[in-house]
Design an enzyme around this catalytic site. Structure first.
Site, mmCIF file in Angstrom:
data_model
loop_
_atom_site.group_PDB
_atom_site.id
_atom_site.type_symbol
_atom_site.label_atom_id
_atom_site.label_comp_id
_atom_site.label_asym_id
_atom_site.label_seq_id
_atom_site.Cartn_x
_atom_site.Cartn_y
_atom_site.Cartn_z
ATOM 1 N N ARG A 177 0.846 -1.192 0.000
ATOM 2 C CA ARG A 177 0.000 0.000 0.000
ATOM 3 C C ARG A 177 0.884 1.247 0.000
ATOM 4 O O ARG A 177 2.010 1.240 0.493
ATOM 5 C CB ARG A 177 -0.913 0.007 1.224
ATOM 6 C CG ARG A 177 -1.818 -1.228 1.339
ATOM 7 C CD ARG A 177 -2.584 -1.209 2.650
ATOM 8 N NE ARG A 177 -3.495 -2.351 2.782
ATOM 9 C CZ ARG A 177 -3.185 -3.484 3.392
ATOM 10 N NH1 ARG A 177 -1.968 -3.640 3.930
ATOM 11 N NH2 ARG A 177 -4.069 -4.467 3.476
ATOM 12 N N LYS A 190 -1.736 -2.833 8.043
ATOM 13 C CA LYS A 190 -2.910 -2.452 8.827
ATOM 14 C C LYS A 190 -2.918 -3.207 10.161
ATOM 15 O O LYS A 190 -2.529 -4.366 10.225
ATOM 16 C CB LYS A 190 -4.187 -2.768 8.043
ATOM 17 C CG LYS A 190 -4.422 -1.831 6.860
ATOM 18 C CD LYS A 190 -5.771 -2.111 6.221
ATOM 19 C CE LYS A 190 -6.055 -1.100 5.106
ATOM 20 N NZ LYS A 190 -7.367 -1.342 4.472
ATOM 21 N N ARG A 231 -1.003 -1.809 -6.978
ATOM 22 C CA ARG A 231 -1.198 -2.936 -6.054
ATOM 23 C C ARG A 231 -2.095 -3.987 -6.718
ATOM 24 O O ARG A 231 -1.810 -5.183 -6.671
ATOM 25 C CB ARG A 231 -1.820 -2.412 -4.762
ATOM 26 C CG ARG A 231 -2.151 -3.460 -3.707
ATOM 27 C CD ARG A 231 -2.543 -2.724 -2.421
ATOM 28 N NE ARG A 231 -3.215 -3.554 -1.445
ATOM 29 C CZ ARG A 231 -2.601 -4.341 -0.563
ATOM 30 N NH1 ARG A 231 -1.282 -4.420 -0.587
ATOM 31 N NH2 ARG A 231 -3.273 -5.043 0.315
ATOM 32 N N HIS A 235 -3.568 -9.092 3.325
ATOM 33 C CA HIS A 235 -5.018 -9.150 3.512
ATOM 34 C C HIS A 235 -5.347 -10.007 4.726
ATOM 35 O O HIS A 235 -4.826 -11.117 4.864
ATOM 36 C CB HIS A 235 -5.702 -9.756 2.279
ATOM 37 C CG HIS A 235 -5.749 -8.838 1.108
ATOM 38 N ND1 HIS A 235 -5.886 -9.277 -0.200
ATOM 39 C CD2 HIS A 235 -5.671 -7.480 1.022
ATOM 40 C CE1 HIS A 235 -5.904 -8.246 -1.011
ATOM 41 N NE2 HIS A 235 -5.772 -7.145 -0.301
ATOM 42 N N TYR A 248 -9.287 -10.813 -7.041
ATOM 43 C CA TYR A 248 -8.334 -10.797 -8.143
ATOM 44 C C TYR A 248 -8.489 -12.009 -9.043
ATOM 45 O O TYR A 248 -8.086 -11.977 -10.202
ATOM 46 C CB TYR A 248 -6.902 -10.715 -7.600
ATOM 47 C CG TYR A 248 -6.656 -9.443 -6.835
ATOM 48 C CD1 TYR A 248 -6.566 -8.230 -7.500
ATOM 49 C CD2 TYR A 248 -6.541 -9.446 -5.454
ATOM 50 C CE1 TYR A 248 -6.362 -7.047 -6.798
ATOM 51 C CE2 TYR A 248 -6.335 -8.265 -4.753
ATOM 52 C CZ TYR A 248 -6.248 -7.082 -5.430
ATOM 53 O OH TYR A 248 -6.056 -5.921 -4.738
#
Length: 308
Positions: free
Chosen positions: A159, A183, A257, A280, A289
């Site tokens: 990211r 994250k 990304r 993720h 994807y």
């Protein structure tokens, strides 16, 4: 009505919840603001219905709030996010003894339409990197930095916030991996290839020393004034460099990304590995994807197969 105009008991609970999000869940400031914005709107709606504290908020109140959002034309993704915010808040109220029930547990939310994220073709990605390298032939520090940024974004799929947060010591040149803080402050290690390594080496040897200033600290990528590179500057740069590629879609860093994930899967990488590389939390997020690659396969079939 804003937070200051909420009934005193509601405002106090919201302040406690903010402290919980910051200190216990360690969420980013952006995520905290999003949660608080959604919940302030919900509590304002409840107050207009006559509630003075959170103990009387029930499922009907929450559904009424979401119905109002729908009449205001809010997007399905926004509606889904706000329903999630209400459910998490309601569960916290019960868990901390502030309420005796959890009305949010029965609250549904509209399913967000999963659109296919745009991505560059392999030839477009190559053209992007070649165009950036051509611009950097003048040897400018900013040009060398931009090449390294683009190579690393495409090589790793990290990211833009993760990229801007990198320090020099996060790179392991011998193993060609970078340590990323994602994250939820979850750390992961992501590999990168030879072209990215060469671009990073050139940036660190020739570009970064030219921009470095007393306040640069350990930041891997620096802005023109020597401070840590800003996310907005990266977005502007990616848009500008993509404009050099005829026919390429106008993507930002997040588009790179998507591109990295798509090309990994098209090259044979398994879904679990891509999930780990992208950071993720859920495999379901990575699975979108597979729709991109399936769509491309279907298009190739229609174009190439005589019985299509």
């Amino acid at each position: 009505m804003d937070e200051a105009e909420l009934p005193e008991a509601m405002a106090a609970v919201l302040a406690d919840y903010e402290r919980h999000l910051v200190s216990e869940r360690d969420l980013t400031p952006h995520t905290v603001r999003a949660y608080l914005g959604d919940l302030s709107a919900m509590l304002e709606h409840a107050a207009r219905l006559g509630h003075v504290d959170v103990t009387t908020i029930d499922l009907r109140t929450l559904r009424s709030w979401l119905a109002q959002q729908q009449t205001l034309g809010k997007a399905r993704t926004t509606m889904a996010r706000r329903a999630t915010a209400a459910r998490v808040f309601s569960a916290w109220l019960l868990r901390t003894g502030r309420t005796e029930t959890d009305p949010g547990a029965q609250l549904g939310s509209p399913k967000a339409r999963r659109t296919l994220p745009p991505a560059l073709r392999a030839d477009e990605a190559r053209a992007l990197l070649e165009a950036a390298a051509t611009r950097a032939d003048d040897g400018s520090a900013v040009g060398l930095r931009d090449v390294a940024v683009l190579e690393l974004l495409y090589a790793t799929g990290i990211r833009v916030g993760e990229l801007c947060g990198l320090d020099v010591d996060d790179l392991d040149h011998e193993r060609r991996v970078v340590r990323v803080l994602g994250k939820g402050r979850k750390e992961r290690t992501v590999p990168y290839g030879g072209p990215a390594e060469r671009a990073l080496d050139t940036w660190l040897r020739r570009g970064r020393p030219e921009l470095a200033a007393s306040g640069s600290g350990p930041a891997l990528f620096l802005g023109a004034r020597g401070g840590r590179l800003d996310q907005r500057a990266v977005r502007s740069m990616v848009h500008a460099r993509l404009a050099d590629v005829p026919g390429a879609p106008d993507l930002g860093p997040h588009g790179l990304r998507h591109t990295a994930a798509t090309h990994l899967l098209e090259g044979g990488a398994d879904l679990r590995s891509v999930q780990e590389l992208l950071g993720h939390a859920s495999l379901a997020t990575t699975q979108i994807y597979t729709h991109v690659t399936t769509d491309r396969l279907r298009q190739a079939f229609r174009q190439a197969h005589p019985r299509a």
